[in-house]
Design a protein around this motif. Structure first.
Motif, PDB file in Angstrom:
ATOM      1  N   ILE A 230      43.448  46.746  30.278  1.00  0.00           N
ATOM      2  CA  ILE A 230      43.335  47.270  31.878  1.00  0.00           C
ATOM      3  C   ILE A 230      44.281  48.188  31.646  1.00  0.00           C
ATOM      4  N   GLN A 231      45.544  47.994  31.221  1.00  0.00           N
ATOM      5  CA  GLN A 231      46.339  49.336  31.120  1.00  0.00           C
ATOM      6  C   GLN A 231      45.976  50.658  30.393  1.00  0.00           C
ATOM      7  N   ARG A 232      45.186  50.000  29.412  1.00  0.00           N
ATOM      8  CA  ARG A 232      44.769  51.408  28.746  1.00  0.00           C
ATOM      9  C   ARG A 232      43.599  52.067  28.970  1.00  0.00           C
ATOM     10  N   ARG A 233      43.259  51.468  30.407  1.00  0.00           N
ATOM     11  CA  ARG A 233      41.931  51.959  31.285  1.00  0.00           C
ATOM     12  C   ARG A 233      40.817  52.131  29.975  1.00  0.00           C
TER      13      ARG A 233
ATOM     14  N   ALA B 212      39.272  45.738  27.695  1.00  0.00           N
ATOM     15  CA  ALA B 212      39.625  44.785  29.155  1.00  0.00           C
ATOM     16  C   ALA B 212      38.182  43.966  29.479  1.00  0.00           C
TER      17      ALA B 212
ATOM     18  N   LEU C  24      44.565  42.323  29.233  1.00  0.00           N
ATOM     19  CA  LEU C  24      45.454  43.128  30.112  1.00  0.00           C
ATOM     20  C   LEU C  24      46.017  44.109  28.697  1.00  0.00           C
ATOM     21  N   LEU C  25      46.394  44.239  27.732  1.00  0.00           N
ATOM     22  CA  LEU C  25      46.499  45.757  27.361  1.00  0.00           C
ATOM     23  C   LEU C  25      44.637  46.604  27.102  1.00  0.00           C
TER      24      LEU C  25
END
Length: 118
Positions: free
Chosen positions: A91-94, A99, A88-89
């Motif tokens: 994904i948040q950081r793209r 991810a 999830l982190l």
């Protein structure tokens, strides 16, 4: 123990060892965690805190997998939850690598937990 079970447990061990390896790499080179940015004290702090958390999960899991003891399903469940959180982190950081790899390992840890418990 069947060869399939041994293989699945070995994959879990390799995933835990890889997570620990990436955590160590992050401590040695904090800029690895944040591509295209130079390391600063905050990046070093977060890399170190991530390594501490990863070691606290990976080391007991690796020991448990090697021994084949009763704590293995519980430790796999914890490791799976941590890996999904890391995903999830990412994904948040793209960051696709940050991810995807933890998502795959998190799913494997949790699926193995279910298989061992069932």
């Amino acid at each position: 123990m069947s060869s399939v079970r041994r293989s699945v447990l070995a994959l879990n061990a390799m995933g835990a060892a890889a997570a620990a390896g990436f955590a160590v790499r992050g401590v040695l080179r904090p800029e690895y965690v944040q591509p295209n940015r130079s390391a600063d004290p905050l990046a070093s702090f977060w890399a170190a805190s991530s390594a501490v958390r990863t070691a606290a999960v990976a080391v007991p899991l690796l020991v448990s997998l090697a021994r084949g003891d009763r704590s293995t399903p519980t430790l796999l469940a914890i490791a799976g939850a941590v890996q999904l959180g890391d995903s999830l982190l990412g994904i948040q950081r793209r960051n696709p690598g940050m991810a995807l790899a933890p998502a795959v390992m998190g799913a494997l840890h949790l699926a193995t937990t279910r298989r061992l418990a069932g």
